[in-house]
Design an enzyme around this catalytic site. Structure first.
Site, short mmCIF file in Angstrom:
data_model
loop_
_atom_site.label_atom_id
_atom_site.label_comp_id
_atom_site.label_asym_id
_atom_site.label_seq_id
_atom_site.Cartn_x
_atom_site.Cartn_y
_atom_site.Cartn_z
N GLU B 13 3.67 3.54 9.38
CA GLU B 13 2.35 3.48 9.95
C GLU B 13 1.59 2.06 9.26
O GLU B 13 1.74 1.91 8.21
CB GLU B 13 1.37 4.54 9.24
CG GLU B 13 0.00 4.79 9.77
CD GLU B 13 -0.14 5.21 11.05
OE1 GLU B 13 -1.17 5.04 11.77
OE2 GLU B 13 0.69 5.97 11.65
N CYS B 60 -6.34 5.80 8.29
CA CYS B 60 -4.83 5.94 8.80
C CYS B 60 -4.80 7.17 9.44
O CYS B 60 -5.44 8.11 9.46
CB CYS B 60 -4.00 6.03 7.64
SG CYS B 60 -2.27 6.36 7.74
N CYS B 63 -2.34 10.05 7.00
CA CYS B 63 -2.68 10.37 5.77
C CYS B 63 -4.12 10.81 5.81
O CYS B 63 -4.79 10.48 4.75
CB CYS B 63 -2.47 9.42 4.53
SG CYS B 63 -1.18 8.25 4.93
N HIS B 67 -6.98 11.18 2.02
CA HIS B 67 -7.95 10.34 1.76
C HIS B 67 -9.42 11.12 1.67
O HIS B 67 -10.32 10.84 0.64
CB HIS B 67 -8.44 9.23 2.83
CG HIS B 67 -7.23 8.24 2.74
ND1 HIS B 67 -7.08 7.33 1.61
CD2 HIS B 67 -6.11 7.88 3.47
CE1 HIS B 67 -6.08 6.73 1.96
NE2 HIS B 67 -5.36 6.90 3.15
N ARG B 471 2.86 10.08 -0.53
CA ARG B 471 3.61 8.63 -1.04
C ARG B 471 3.25 8.16 -2.49
O ARG B 471 3.54 7.27 -2.64
CB ARG B 471 3.02 7.74 0.10
CG ARG B 471 3.42 7.83 1.54
CD ARG B 471 2.73 7.09 2.58
NE ARG B 471 3.24 7.27 3.96
CZ ARG B 471 2.93 8.38 4.61
NH1 ARG B 471 1.94 9.29 4.21
NH2 ARG B 471 3.55 8.46 5.67
N SER B 494 0.64 2.92 -1.02
CA SER B 494 1.31 1.98 -0.55
C SER B 494 0.85 0.49 -0.92
O SER B 494 1.60 -0.39 -0.66
CB SER B 494 1.22 2.08 1.16
OG SER B 494 1.98 2.94 1.49
N CYS B 538 3.39 3.12 4.44
CA CYS B 538 2.11 3.56 5.11
C CYS B 538 1.18 2.39 4.91
O CYS B 538 0.49 2.43 3.77
CB CYS B 538 1.53 4.81 4.78
SG CYS B 538 0.30 5.36 5.82
N CYS B 541 -3.87 1.30 7.76
CA CYS B 541 -4.62 0.53 8.63
C CYS B 541 -4.60 1.21 9.86
O CYS B 541 -5.77 1.12 10.71
CB CYS B 541 -4.38 -1.07 8.53
SG CYS B 541 -2.91 -1.37 8.86
#
Lengths: 159, 559
Positions: B13, B60, B63, B67, B471, B494, B538, B541
């Site tokens: 992603e 994203c 995910c 968040h 992640r 990430s 990932c 964005c």
């Protein structure tokens, strides 16, 4: 007949979020019959394959990078997408639309009719609003979608 | 010496570019460059703190839930809000099911084709495939008939030239080593896995109201009304349906994904020697069990320089060492200056210079803990849980180490990372069900509370929301001033792993993990993909415009 209207996009990168804005526009402006589902898919990619496998007819709305002015609308059918010399992808990074449709075929899932309306973006800058040509595009794409549904006997009325 | 640029890296992603220098069949230097700017922090300034969780889910496509969780925790931390246990359990189930879904998709759809050769599966004997599959699992879907059907299908697709659509597959690459039979098993499960990742997302949607982008969070709890008698709320019928979905995904993870992973790891044992990179690790504890966020079912910890025995436990989300020492440096990132700032003081002022390998070359900042680059992700959490003596983690890891003939040190590797992700999925599937049991038991005591209503007060408040995401460690940092967001920064997993060099020139985890890797064919740098994909990149964005003009959108450039 079960119809899926799938709006793809990232809502915080202005015109990138067109598909999601479109789904909201339809919800706010029209009476949607029970067999038509409006789906805000965000940027899910392959994780959304099942929505495509469940519907009889899919109408996908997203931005495209094509030659043209912001707000120009392009229309593609399943064969356009599946021809491997036209790499229509939902993403160059994620698993693309072609690949997702192919995986569904390999799974023996039913193949829904698929129409894709793509609109040329004006701005991909951070922001939660569409630029004017894309804002105007919401109703233009809505009319195209309504015509599309009319062909299969589904009438959509304004609220 | 040759220079290889992969732009963008596929099956992730976001938009990531990797440059490597190779010499004598080995990588000698590497650069990781995030090619998109995430401007969410700018959008959030001045907005209502209680709405932030909804905005940040659009970071994203994949995910989204994580968040939301981090953001709501940041506000709750800032205002010192307690969260009713029912709400904790509901959040925990969503977190665990999201992890299960994420790990299934990562293993099969985003990384398996680095190790599995689809075309080789055509040569398999389906009977032998069934024997292998049945010898490692009692899952009912592993019949000769099933494997034969998948193989026949594959043959038809290959004959029709359609497999070319899997543009990023490196069929017949010399670094592919699985037998045709194991390849067929993996391909069949690749197709099946889609059904189970879907069940996991359905479970999340039942609680969250919607997936992607859950809708049920409020500061102080959840908006999932609980009333076992009412059909419009979370009632027994919904809870039983949830259990069915979660049990099915658990069986898939534990009886298909995990055994497949061990089979693949066993065939690629050399990959436990490559790809270690940065061996400083961080994980935060996850799955709060009480309303005060003081007890957690999975521990966190910090490991420095690969010293697992010397792990520093992270007991809760108020850990002062983490809160004080997490910073971000922009020496090699496309932001103004070269400073190091704490996220509460963090700035997002872009300064694009094009790719300058000795200057600025990425939109990713370089996060540091105590001034050092750190790797986050499942290995960190597995190490922390193992070191703390978590019985389930110990049993799984010890079992794998002995089956594969490894040592704990081998976790620091490309295959170690894939292994830990699978072990984590195994654990997450159980944790989701455990939290469901706890939720039902607690509701049965008559406790139907699900939120502490919270008004945002006047004045200035700072908070951090930690979450151990699929992640790795995620943190959202918020400064609230007079009921508005004054500053907001997200330090995402990430960003830690894809970081460029820091102010001391130390390589970020992706970069360091590539150095020393073999490269068999520089026009097909499969080994680079294997290592980068093992992090489950990932780039947070998620631009994904469609390009119908037939332009080459993925390129491998070899100079």
């Amino acid at each position: 007949m079960q119809v899926l209207i799938y709006g793809a996009g990232n809502l915080i990168l202005s015109d990138e979020g067109f598909g999601v804005h479109f789904v909201r526009h339809m919800e706010e402006t029209y009476r949607i019959p029970e067999n038509v589902e409006l789906y805000d898919g965000g940027t899910l990619g392959i994780m959304v394959h099942f929505k495509f496998e469940e519907a009889d007819r899919v109408i996908l709305v997203d931005v495209v990078q094509a030659e043209g002015e912001p707000g120009d609308i392009f229309r593609y059918e399943r064969e356009d997408i599946m021809l491997k010399n036209i790499p229509v992808k939902m993403s160059p990074h994620q698993i693309g639309l072609q690949e997702m449709l192919l995986i569904s075929e390999m799974r023996d899932a039913p193949k829904p009719d698929l129409t894709f309306f793509g609109i040329v973006a004006g701005s991909l800058e951070p922001g939660d609003q569409l630029t004017p040509p894309l804002q105007a595009g919401l109703e233009k794409v809505a009319q195209l979608v309504i015509e599309e549904l009319d062909k299969v006997g589904i009438q959509i009325e304004r609220k | 010496m040759s220079r290889i640029t992969l732009d963008p890296i596929t099956r992730i992603e976001g938009h990531l570019r990797i440059d490597v220098e190779a010499n004598g069949g080995k990588v000698t230097n590497a650069w990781s460059s995030a090619q998109m700017w995430r401007g969410i922090e700018v959008i959030l300034k001045g907005r209502a703190p209680e709405d932030a969780w909804s905005f940040v889910q659009r970071f994203c496509g994949v995910c989204t839930t994580v968040h939301a969780i981090s953001s709501i925790r940041a506000v709750e931390h800032a205002l010192n809000v307690e969260v009713p246990v029912n709400a904790q359990y509901i959040r925990n189930i969503m977190i665990a099911q999201h992890s299960v879904q994420d790990h299934i998709v990562h293993f099969y759809h985003l990384s398996a084709l680095d190790w599995v050769d689809i075309v080789s599966a055509l040569k398999a004997d389906p009977k032998k495939t069934a024997q292998i599959a049945q010898s490692i699992s009692d899952w009912p879907g592993n019949s000769e008939k099933e494997f034969k059907a998948v193989q026949d299908k594959l043959k038809a697709f290959v004959a029709g030239g359609k497999l070319g659509i899997f543009a990023s597959g490196y069929w017949g690459h010399p670094a592919m080593k699985l037998s045709p039979e194991v390849n067929l098993m993996a391909v069949a499960h690749y197709l099946k896995a889609l059904d189970y990742q879907r069940k996991a997302s359905q479970a999340t949607a039942i609680l969250g109201g919607k997936n992607p982008h859950i809708q049920n969070l409020v500061v102080g709890g959840v908006a999932t009304a609980i009333n076992t008698e009412n059909i419009a709320t979370l009632n027994m019928e919904r809870l039983i349906y949830l259990r069915t979905l979660m049990e099915e995904t658990r069986d898939f993870v534990q009886k298909v994904y995990y055994p497949d992973l061990l089979a693949i790891a066993g065939a690629y044992k050399d990959w436990f020697k490559y790809g270690a990179g940065v061996t400083n690790y961080m994980a935060v504890p996850e799955f709060p069990e009480d309303s005060k966020n003081s007890k957690f079912s999975l521990p966190g910890g910090v490991v420095m320089a690969g010293n697992i025995a010397g792990i520093r436990p992270v007991k809760d989300h108020r850990d002062e060492y983490l809160i004080k020492n997490i910073k971000e440096n922009v020496t090699h990132a496309w932001y103004e200056g070269n400073g190091t700032l704490h996220p509460w003081e963090g700035e997002t002022k872009p300064d694009y210079t094009d790719f300058k390998e000795n200057g600025k070359y990425s939109w990713c900042k370089a996060p540091t803990l105590d001034g050092k680059p750190v790797q986050v992700g499942p290995p960190a959490q597995i190490m922390a849980a193992y070191a703390a003596g978590n019985p389930k983690v110990k049993k799984l890891v010890d079992g794998a180490v002995s089956t594969l003939g490894l040592s704990m040190k081998d976790i620091h590797s490309t295959m170690g990372r894939l292994y830990c992700r699978g072990a984590r999925a195994h654990i997450m599937a159980d944790i989701a069900l455990e939290n469901l049991d706890k939720l039902i038991a607690n509701i049965a005591t008559g406790d139907q509370s699900y939120a502490n209503h919270t008004e945002i007060p006047k004045g200035e408040y700072r908070g951090v929301g930690f979450h151990e995401a699929p992640r790795g460690t995620l943190s959202h940092w918020i400064v609230i001033k007079d009921k508005k967001i004054e500053n907001y920064q997200a330090v995402v997993p990430s960003t830690w792993n894809a970081a460029p060099r820091n102010d001391k020139g130390e390589l970020g985890p992706y970069e360091a993990s590539l150095v020393g890797n073999p490269i068999a064919d520089s026009s097909k740098p499969l080994e680079v993909l294997r290592t980068i994909h093992s992090f489950d990149p990932c780039i947070a964005c998620a631009v994904h415009t469609v390009d119908p003009e037939g332009k080459e959108i993925t390129k491998v450039k070899v100079l």
